[in-house]
Design an enzyme around this catalytic site. Structure first.
Site, PDB file in Angstrom:
ATOM      1  N   ASP A 185      -6.194  -1.461   1.901  1.00  0.00           N
ATOM      2  CA  ASP A 185      -6.658  -0.087   2.111  1.00  0.00           C
ATOM      3  C   ASP A 185      -6.341   0.312   3.546  1.00  0.00           C
ATOM      4  O   ASP A 185      -5.724  -0.485   4.283  1.00  0.00           O
ATOM      5  CB  ASP A 185      -8.151   0.055   1.774  1.00  0.00           C
ATOM      6  CG  ASP A 185      -8.441   1.434   1.177  1.00  0.00           C
ATOM      7  OD1 ASP A 185      -8.138   2.434   1.852  1.00  0.00           O
ATOM      8  OD2 ASP A 185      -8.932   1.514   0.038  1.00  0.00           O
ATOM      9  N   HIS A 205      -3.764   5.566   1.297  1.00  0.00           N
ATOM     10  CA  HIS A 205      -4.649   4.443   1.666  1.00  0.00           C
ATOM     11  C   HIS A 205      -3.810   3.285   2.200  1.00  0.00           C
ATOM     12  O   HIS A 205      -4.033   2.119   1.850  1.00  0.00           O
ATOM     13  CB  HIS A 205      -5.493   4.004   0.467  1.00  0.00           C
ATOM     14  CG  HIS A 205      -6.644   4.928   0.177  1.00  0.00           C
ATOM     15  ND1 HIS A 205      -7.712   5.087   1.034  1.00  0.00           N
ATOM     16  CD2 HIS A 205      -6.878   5.774  -0.865  1.00  0.00           C
ATOM     17  CE1 HIS A 205      -8.566   5.975   0.531  1.00  0.00           C
ATOM     18  NE2 HIS A 205      -8.077   6.422  -0.624  1.00  0.00           N
ATOM     19  N   GLU A 245      -6.340   9.717  -3.879  1.00  0.00           N
ATOM     20  CA  GLU A 245      -6.664  10.421  -2.627  1.00  0.00           C
ATOM     21  C   GLU A 245      -5.493  10.491  -1.637  1.00  0.00           C
ATOM     22  O   GLU A 245      -5.686  10.282  -0.443  1.00  0.00           O
ATOM     23  CB  GLU A 245      -7.852   9.732  -1.946  1.00  0.00           C
ATOM     24  CG  GLU A 245      -9.102   9.773  -2.790  1.00  0.00           C
ATOM     25  CD  GLU A 245     -10.309   9.145  -2.086  1.00  0.00           C
ATOM     26  OE1 GLU A 245     -11.386   9.736  -2.186  1.00  0.00           O
ATOM     27  OE2 GLU A 245     -10.177   8.075  -1.485  1.00  0.00           O
TER      28      GLU A 245
HETATM   29  C1  ACM Z   1     -11.554   6.030  -5.448  1.00  0.00           C
HETATM   30  O1  ACM Z   1     -12.784   5.992  -5.500  1.00  0.00           O
HETATM   31  N1  ACM Z   1     -10.966   6.500  -4.351  1.00  0.00           N
HETATM   32  C2  ACM Z   1     -10.722   5.603  -6.548  1.00  0.00           C
END
Ligand code: ACM
Length: 545
Positions: free
Chosen positions: A196, A266, A330
């Site tokens: 991440d 991410h 995201e």
């Molecule tokens: C997530 O909660 N960003 C998949």
């Protein structure tokens, strides 16, 4: 974590005895599909044997569990003796239509115990049920099992828990503990979120900077929208040898480990390690705060594909899982919108929006994964559509079509998105955040709400039900550095999600579940895990309806 060696079976005696009358249903979590009781109990003693042919792993697992719980040293043998009290483990292919791969039949009567299944996974789940049925009369001398006939199989084939170690690394011991508890609850997918923005947690031999730089950060934000910091560095990653050990440990428990390697967003920790991966090419640091970050892979650069394919090649060598998760959630499109290279790519490939760029990229990765005989999975943003407030509607309109073999991991958006994906023939896993996020507190997701979650959304034509493979529950760890705090988020809700995944709707009964949880919670406490003192009857407006 201090381990108290009080066996599960002893607790069954202390808390609510399994030695039930013929009419009372023994307490098993998750609740089996059918369970018939009869009057009487079978005695397990030093004379008992486990009889088995060609199944050493499952038989030895049972032997170890029995030794801890009952104190009896029950040998494994392949030659049945005349003794009446044996435990027979039998693979029986003729039962396949009844049981599927994970189902089993468990019969306990005066003749002995028989667990039959068509696959080792089914035998393993039969063993889990048997362990929960045992009461210890005299430790090391005598244990009893009530007479029952259980025919059982899961409602869904995907019963997952996700652990995010990108944000806070927890380590092998913690992971193994979770795998043990998942196995007890017949959960079968450990979804391991290994990369991440704030940390890259898996050794990749070809790119050592990923862990040398990407697994470390200088500080950590302590709470959402807070300026407070821990004031200390955080780091950690798994070597490839440790990964192999976790995968082996999970496989012994019939759990598939599905790795998640986040792309194209991410990705800040990776870009901090190798700035040329990023769309701007600028040097960045591994962030000390949590939230959404703009650093995004430069998906117009062929070098980035070489990197991602190299990484995935090492990942696939470590994880035998058929499914490889590539995240995809995201993604902030800011850098792509101002990148001449991405703009040129959009013209060249006739891509209409940033979401189109993401699907185009995702399909390239999906094809690479498929070329290795695996299957890609990603969060539902990979389909396009307006999932977030922060994206402009027109940025999410797509012309590109996601590869059909992809598994869509639904977490956010409207439930129409699930019904639409399923009716287009995509397989999907339902992890709708408002029901399944373990980092949410018990006010937002009380146990009852977790238990009532139905992965099949309302309004889905039953002919598409088969596309809903099951559910995941997710332990995100931005603000959860401590193992004890993490455990209180997981326990006891994990058992509710296990039952959502396993138990047929016709057999779900909240009162029965609450009774089983007295045993399960007591067992967890003996393992030394922290269990939240949570109100089983708390409701939300939604569950009151
Ligand atoms: C997530 O909660 N960003 C998949």
């Amino acid at each position: 974590m201090k381990k108290l060696l009080v066996p599960f079976a002893v607790l069954c005696l202390l808390v609510s005895n399994q030695k039930v009358s013929a009419q009372t249903e023994p307490l098993i979590s998750p609740r089996p599909l059918t369970l018939e009781t009869a009057k009487g109990n079978l005695k397990l003693s030093a004379a008992t044997k486990i009889i088995v042919r060609g199944l050493p792993t499952e038989a030895l697992y049972l032997k170890d569990k029995l030794s801890v719980s009952t104190g009896l040293n029950i040998p494994v043998t392949i030659t049945p003796k005349a003794s009446q009290n044996n435990i027979l483990l039998q693979l029986d292919e003729s039962k396949s239509t009844d049981f599927g791969k994970e189902g089993y039949e468990l019969v306990v009567n005066a003749k002995g115990i028989k667990i039959a299944a068509t696959d080792k996974a089914g035998l393993f789940y039969g063993i889990q049920t048997l362990i929960q049925l045992i009461s210890v009369e005299k430790k090391g001398r005598l244990a009893t099992v009530p007479f029952v006939t259980i025919k059982d199989k899961p409602r869904f084939s995907w019963r997952a828990m996700m652990l995010d170690e990108g944000r806070h690394f927890k380590g092998e011991k913690v992971v193994k503990q979770l795998l043990d508890d998942m196995a007890m609850l017949k959960m079968n997918v450990f979804h391991w979120h290994l990369t991440d923005d704030q940390g890259w947690r898996i050794e990749i031999k070809k790119y050592p900077e990923l862990t040398r730089i990407g697994s470390k950060r200088k500080d950590s934000q302590l709470a959402w929208r807070s300026d407070k910091r821990s004031g200390k560095p955080h780091e950690g990653f798994y070597t490839q040898e440790q990964i192999k050990e976790v995968v082996r440990y999970a496989a012994e428990r019939h759990i598939t480990v599905v790795p998640e390697i986040e792309m194209p967003g991410h990705a800040t920790a990776a870009i901090a390690a190798y700035p040329w991966l990023g769309t701007t090419g600028e040097k960045v640091e591994v962030p000390v705060t949590f939230g959404k970050f703009k650093d995004t892979y430069n998906v117009a650069d062929p070098k980035v594909y070489t990197f991602l394919e190299d990484v995935l090649t090492e990942v696939m060598a470590l994880f035998p899982s058929k499914v490889i998760h590539i995240g995809g959630d995201e993604v902030l499109y800011d850098q792509w919108k101002s990148s001449p290279q991405i703009q040129a790519l959009m013209v060249r490939e006739n891509l209409k929006s940033p979401a189109d760029v993401q699907i185009w990229f995702t399909n390239k990765i999906s094809k690479f994964i498929a070329s290795k005989g695996r299957r890609m999975m990603g969060w539902n943003e990979i389909m396009g559509g307006k999932v977030h407030e922060f994206t402009d509607e027109k940025e999410t309109i797509v012309k590109e079509k996601l590869d059909q073999g992809t598994i869509v991991h639904f977490w956010r958006g409207t439930t129409d998105m699930i019904t639409s994906a399923a009716s287009k023939g995509y397989d999907l896993v339902n992890s709708y955040h408002i029901y399944t996020y373990l980092d949410y507190d018990y006010k937002e997701i009380p146990i009852r709400k977790a238990y009532d979650f139905n992965p099949i959304p309302e309004g889905l034509d039953p002919k598409y039900d088969k596309h809903v493979l099951g559910l995941g529950c997710q332990m995100w760890s931005e603000f959860i550095p401590e193992v004890a705090d993490m455990q209180r988020k997981i326990y006891p809700r994990l058992a509710a999600y296990a039952e959502v995944g396993w138990t047929d709707l016709s057999r779900k009964d909240y009162t029965y579940f609450k009774n089983t949880m007295k045993l399960i919670e007591a067992h967890w406490k003996t393992e030394g895990v922290e269990v939240a003192i949570a109100d089983y009857d708390a409701q939300t407006e939604e569950t009151k309806k």
